[in-house]
Each structure stands twice: as structure tokens, then as C-alpha cells.
Design an enzyme around this catalytic site. Structure first.
Site, PDB file in Angstrom:
ATOM      1  N   ALA A   1       0.796  -1.274  -0.023  1.00 25.54           N
ATOM      2  CA  ALA A   1      -0.008  -0.062  -0.012  1.00 25.54           C
ATOM      3  C   ALA A   1       0.978   1.124  -0.048  1.00 25.54           C
ATOM      4  O   ALA A   1       1.935   0.926   0.451  1.00 25.54           O
ATOM      5  CB  ALA A   1      -0.908   0.003   1.057  1.00 25.54           C
TER       6      ALA A   1
ATOM      7  N   GLY B   1       0.545  -4.977   0.965  1.00 18.83           N
ATOM      8  CA  GLY B   1      -0.791  -5.045   0.001  1.00 18.83           C
ATOM      9  C   GLY B   1      -0.450  -5.715  -1.620  1.00 18.83           C
ATOM     10  O   GLY B   1      -1.168  -6.361  -1.845  1.00 18.83           O
TER      11      GLY B   1
ATOM     12  N   GLU C   1      -1.091  -9.298  -0.429  1.00 23.50           N
ATOM     13  CA  GLU C   1      -2.449  -9.457  -0.362  1.00 23.50           C
ATOM     14  C   GLU C   1      -3.031  -9.481  -1.545  1.00 23.50           C
ATOM     15  O   GLU C   1      -3.933 -10.227  -1.819  1.00 23.50           O
ATOM     16  CB  GLU C   1      -2.927  -8.310   0.770  1.00 23.50           C
ATOM     17  CG  GLU C   1      -2.386  -8.237   2.121  1.00 23.50           C
ATOM     18  CD  GLU C   1      -2.572  -7.102   2.885  1.00 23.50           C
ATOM     19  OE1 GLU C   1      -2.329  -6.186   2.369  1.00 23.50           O
ATOM     20  OE2 GLU C   1      -3.175  -7.083   3.981  1.00 23.50           O
TER      21      GLU C   1
ATOM     22  N   GLU D   1       4.628  -5.094   7.278  1.00 21.95           N
ATOM     23  CA  GLU D   1       3.958  -3.864   7.790  1.00 21.95           C
ATOM     24  C   GLU D   1       4.643  -3.489   9.457  1.00 21.95           C
ATOM     25  O   GLU D   1       4.569  -2.352   9.628  1.00 21.95           O
ATOM     26  CB  GLU D   1       2.435  -4.047   8.068  1.00 21.95           C
ATOM     27  CG  GLU D   1       1.888  -3.741   6.701  1.00 21.95           C
ATOM     28  CD  GLU D   1       1.789  -5.219   5.724  1.00 21.95           C
ATOM     29  OE1 GLU D   1       2.264  -6.219   6.055  1.00 21.95           O
ATOM     30  OE2 GLU D   1       0.889  -5.383   4.984  1.00 21.95           O
TER      31      GLU D   1
HETATM   32  N1  COA Z   1       4.531   3.093  -0.708  1.00 24.92           N
HETATM   33  C1  COA Z   1       5.092   4.249  -1.307  1.00 24.92           C
HETATM   34  N2  COA Z   1       6.278   4.288  -1.957  1.00 24.92           N
HETATM   35  C2  COA Z   1       7.004   3.192  -2.131  1.00 24.92           C
HETATM   36  C3  COA Z   1       6.483   2.012  -1.661  1.00 24.92           C
HETATM   37  C4  COA Z   1       5.230   1.950  -0.828  1.00 24.92           C
HETATM   38  N3  COA Z   1       4.992   0.763  -0.503  1.00 24.92           N
HETATM   39  N4  COA Z   1       7.569   0.947  -1.842  1.00 24.92           N
HETATM   40  C5  COA Z   1       8.326   1.975  -2.825  1.00 24.92           C
HETATM   41  N5  COA Z   1       7.830   2.944  -2.919  1.00 24.92           N
HETATM   42  C6  COA Z   1       8.787   4.198  -3.558  1.00 24.92           C
HETATM   43  C7  COA Z   1       9.815   4.444  -2.789  1.00 24.92           C
HETATM   44  O1  COA Z   1       9.585   5.554  -1.786  1.00 24.92           O
HETATM   45  C8  COA Z   1      10.682   5.323  -3.523  1.00 24.92           C
HETATM   46  O2  COA Z   1      10.424   6.289  -4.416  1.00 24.92           O
HETATM   47  P1  COA Z   1      11.197   7.799  -4.403  1.00 24.92           P
HETATM   48  O3  COA Z   1      11.969   7.265  -5.580  1.00 24.92           O
HETATM   49  O4  COA Z   1      10.294   8.784  -4.966  1.00 24.92           O
HETATM   50  O5  COA Z   1      11.721   7.856  -3.363  1.00 24.92           O
HETATM   51  C9  COA Z   1      10.516   4.198  -5.136  1.00 24.92           C
HETATM   52  O6  COA Z   1       9.409   3.648  -4.653  1.00 24.92           O
HETATM   53  C10 COA Z   1      11.720   3.247  -5.173  1.00 24.92           C
HETATM   54  O7  COA Z   1      11.858   2.680  -3.824  1.00 24.92           O
HETATM   55  P2  COA Z   1      13.239   2.328  -3.180  1.00 24.92           P
HETATM   56  O8  COA Z   1      12.896   2.220  -1.610  1.00 24.92           O
HETATM   57  O9  COA Z   1      14.044   3.504  -3.466  1.00 24.92           O
HETATM   58  O10 COA Z   1      13.676   1.069  -3.910  1.00 24.92           O
HETATM   59  P3  COA Z   1      14.596  -0.233  -3.183  1.00 24.92           P
HETATM   60  O11 COA Z   1      15.395  -1.100  -4.241  1.00 24.92           O
HETATM   61  O12 COA Z   1      15.775   0.395  -2.697  1.00 24.92           O
HETATM   62  O13 COA Z   1      13.902  -1.039  -2.209  1.00 24.92           O
HETATM   63  C11 COA Z   1      11.818  -2.156  -1.363  1.00 24.92           C
HETATM   64  C12 COA Z   1      12.804  -1.698  -2.508  1.00 24.92           C
HETATM   65  C13 COA Z   1      10.873  -2.775  -1.897  1.00 24.92           C
HETATM   66  C14 COA Z   1      12.667  -3.084  -0.553  1.00 24.92           C
HETATM   67  C15 COA Z   1      11.586  -0.950  -0.660  1.00 24.92           C
HETATM   68  O14 COA Z   1      10.987   0.036  -1.448  1.00 24.92           O
HETATM   69  C16 COA Z   1      10.639  -0.924   0.486  1.00 24.92           C
HETATM   70  O15 COA Z   1      10.842  -1.378   1.499  1.00 24.92           O
HETATM   71  N6  COA Z   1       9.340  -0.670   0.234  1.00 24.92           N
HETATM   72  C17 COA Z   1       8.018  -0.719   1.201  1.00 24.92           C
HETATM   73  C18 COA Z   1       7.694  -2.166   1.460  1.00 24.92           C
HETATM   74  C19 COA Z   1       6.606  -2.157   2.649  1.00 24.92           C
HETATM   75  O16 COA Z   1       6.891  -1.779   3.543  1.00 24.92           O
HETATM   76  N7  COA Z   1       5.509  -2.392   1.963  1.00 24.92           N
HETATM   77  C20 COA Z   1       4.209  -2.427   2.887  1.00 24.92           C
HETATM   78  C21 COA Z   1       3.552  -1.155   3.122  1.00 24.92           C
HETATM   79  S1  COA Z   1       2.361  -1.307   4.160  1.00 24.92           S
END
Ligand code: COA
Length: 260
Positions: free
Chosen positions: A66, A111, A114, A134
Site C-alpha cells: 500500500a 498490500g 495481499e 507492515e
Molecule cells: N509506498 C509508497 N512508495 C513506495 C513503496 C510503498 N509501499 N515502496 C516503494 N516506494 C517508492 C519509494 O519511496 C521510492 O520512491 P522515490 O524514488 O520517490 O523515493 C521508489 O518507490 C523506489 O523505492 P526504493 O525504496 O528506492 O527501492 P529499493 O530498491 O531501494 O527498495 C523495497 C525496494 C521494496 C525493499 C523498498 O522500496 C521497500 O521496503 N518498500 C516498502 C515495502 C513495504 O513496507 N510495504 C508495505 C507497505 S504497508
């Protein structure tokens, strides 16, 4: 007009729905949740569509969760509404009358997992990672994750994934029953489309009967579920496709199903 967060394309009788926010790793904001709901309504209503493939744009992510930016400022009431909005869309996917395959091409987190779990089948690239992270945000899953993962993979797996928040690789996800198949990333699209084409050629009303039995049976006691299955079994005898399928077997030829 704003850009749609989805790409929608038909390949013969297979509709491919792609979440298209690759710069945000296809995170699900409210607009994307609503667009998905509408896209699945449209796919359900379109008789030319016999199967649906759901995936994420770009090389990295199916859906990374999400939208954290959108969630961070929500009030408790808005948080609840956001969860209900996601749950409503995912229930719509789960209750689709035609098979839906999640093509998990990368991160399926929060999400994203999910969303993959409400699909009927999941094929993952060997490079994919799935999890419910989460807890790392001080949150809990809200789009059905605690419940679908419990039912799909059992209590030990749901507690491990949700309590630790640590992602697992595709091979472990398959061991736990979270994904049906794992294929080399380079073959993911071809393998998924092959399976989708196979399902698209199957008898649609019988497919629907199976999906209905599994959905209804998941929510009620065994005795009622068996009654329901028997009633659905009887119902398929009213279809031309059942006559065609059994006749084709006896005549040693390939059946041609017509959704009648
Ligand atoms: N919501 C909003 N934005 C998200 C996102 C999310 N769930 N997951 C990734 N993004 C965005 C990042 O903020 C970043 O945006 P920016 O370039 O404007 O700063 C872009 O997507 C790329 O993500 P980034 O974190 O730089 O990539 P990465 O390769 O370093 O890491 C992940 C990849 C998936 C490990 C990491 O993005 C992450 O942990 N995301 C969240 C996962 C999460 O907690 N999901 C559950 C949400 S309830």
C-alpha cells in the site's frame, strides 16, 4: 484527464492488467485500488475475456505494498476506510467468475502480497520476494493479509511473516504454499501466458463452478460446502459445454467449449 494507474491489454481471450506506477514500485494508492476494482468489474462483464493475468510494471516489483506516503497522514477513521477500500477490491478479485493469475515479477510486499493472494493462482519469478513487512512501519496488514495468509499457508507461516516482517524468496514461498509455481524470471511471462491460455480454453461455466465452490466452501462448514458442491455439479449438467466435453472424450477429439 489524469493518467490511469493501470495498463490493460487483451491477448486473445486473456486480459492482462498491469499496475503501472513503476517509479513507486507499483504501490497501491486509493486511486489504484479503485481502478483495479473497476478493471475487474469490466473483465467480469466481458464475455470475450476468459482469464485474467495481473502483474506490475517494470523489472523490480509486482506491487511493493500500500502507498506508504498516502497512508502516513491518515486518521484512524481514514485508515479503517482505506483498509475497507482495499479489502473490497481484493474480495472482488477473489470472487471473479473467471480465473485470475498473479504474475509475480518482483517484490510482492504488504498490500502486494495481499493482492497476489486474492488471485486464484500465483506464478512467481525465481527473483521475486514476498512478505508482510507492515510491522516495520508500526502497522499491521489491512487488506486481508492476516486472514488469507493464514488460510493459504497456515498459522506458523502467517505468524512468521507478519511478526518478523522479513521477506522470503520465491522458493520458500512455494514451499509454504504461498505461490503455486516458481519459474526463471526470463520465462515468467511465457509460462504465465501459457497457463492463462490453457484456462481461457477450458469450459467457462465449469471453471466458474469450481471458483464458486472454493469461495463458498472457504466460508462455511464442510457439510454445507459439500451440499453446495453437489448442487453446482448438478448445475453443470445443464450446460452445452458439459455435453460437448463428455461427447468429445467419447469421440476421441478435442472439445470446443462455447460458454453455454
Ligand atoms: N509506498 C509508497 N512508495 C513506495 C513503496 C510503498 N509501499 N515502496 C516503494 N516506494 C517508492 C519509494 O519511496 C521510492 O520512491 P522515490 O524514488 O520517490 O523515493 C521508489 O518507490 C523506489 O523505492 P526504493 O525504496 O528506492 O527501492 P529499493 O530498491 O531501494 O527498495 C523495497 C525496494 C521494496 C525493499 C523498498 O522500496 C521497500 O521496503 N518498500 C516498502 C515495502 C513495504 O513496507 N510495504 C508495505 C507497505 S504497508
Amino acid at each position: 484527464m489524469t493518467d490511469s494507474p493501470l495498463l490493460i491489454a487483451d491477448r486473445d481471450a486473456v486480459r492482462v492488467v498491469t499496475v503501472n506506477r513503476p517509479d513507486k514500485l507499483n504501490a497501491l494508492d486509493a486511486a489504484t485500488l479503485d481502478a483495479l476494482h473497476d478493471a475487474f468489474d469490466a473483465a467480469a462483464d466481458d464475455d470475450a475475456v476468459r482469464a485474467v493475468v495481473l502483474t506490475g510494471a517494470g523489472p523490480k516489483a509486482f506491487v511493493a505494498g500500500a502507498d506508504i506516503a498516502q497512508m502516513s497522514g491518515l486518521t484512524p477513521a481514514q485508515g479503517r476506510d482505506f483498509a475497507l477500500r482495499g479489502q473490497r477490491m481484493m474480495r472482488r478479485v477473489e470472487k471473479m467468475p473467471k480465473p485470475v493469475i498473479a504474475m509475480v515479477n518482483g517484490f510482492a510486499l504488504g498490500g502486494g502480497l495481499e493482492l497476489a493472494m486474492c488471485c486464484h493462482l500465483r506464478i512467481a519469478a525465481d527473483t521475486a520476494k514476498v512478505g508482510q513487512p507492515e510491522i516495520n512501519l508500526g502497522l499491521i496488514p489491512g487488506f486481508g493479509g492476516t486472514q488469507r495468509l493464514l488460510r493459504l499457508a497456515g498459522r506458523a507461516a502467517v505468524l512468521e511473516l507478519c511478526l518478523t516482517g522479513a521477506p522470503i524468496d520465491a522458493a520458500r514461498a512455494q514451499q509454504l504454499g504461498i505461490v503455486n509455481r516458481v519459474v526463471p524470471a526470463a520465462d515468467l511471462e511465457a509460462e504465465t501466458m501459457k497457463l492463462a491460455a490453457q484456462l481461457a480454453a477450458a469450459a467457462p461455466l465449469a471453471l466458474r463452478g469450481i471458483l464458486d465452490c472454493v469461495n463458498v466452501g472457504a466460508d462455511c462448514a464442510l457439510a454445507e460446502a459439500m451440499e453446495y458442491e453437489a448442487a453446482q455439479f448438478g448445475l453443470v449438467f445443464s450446460t452445452e459445454d458439459m455435453r460437448e466435453g463428455t461427447r468429445a472424450f467419447l469421440e476421441r477429439r478435442k472439445p470446443e467449449f462455447r460458454n453455454r
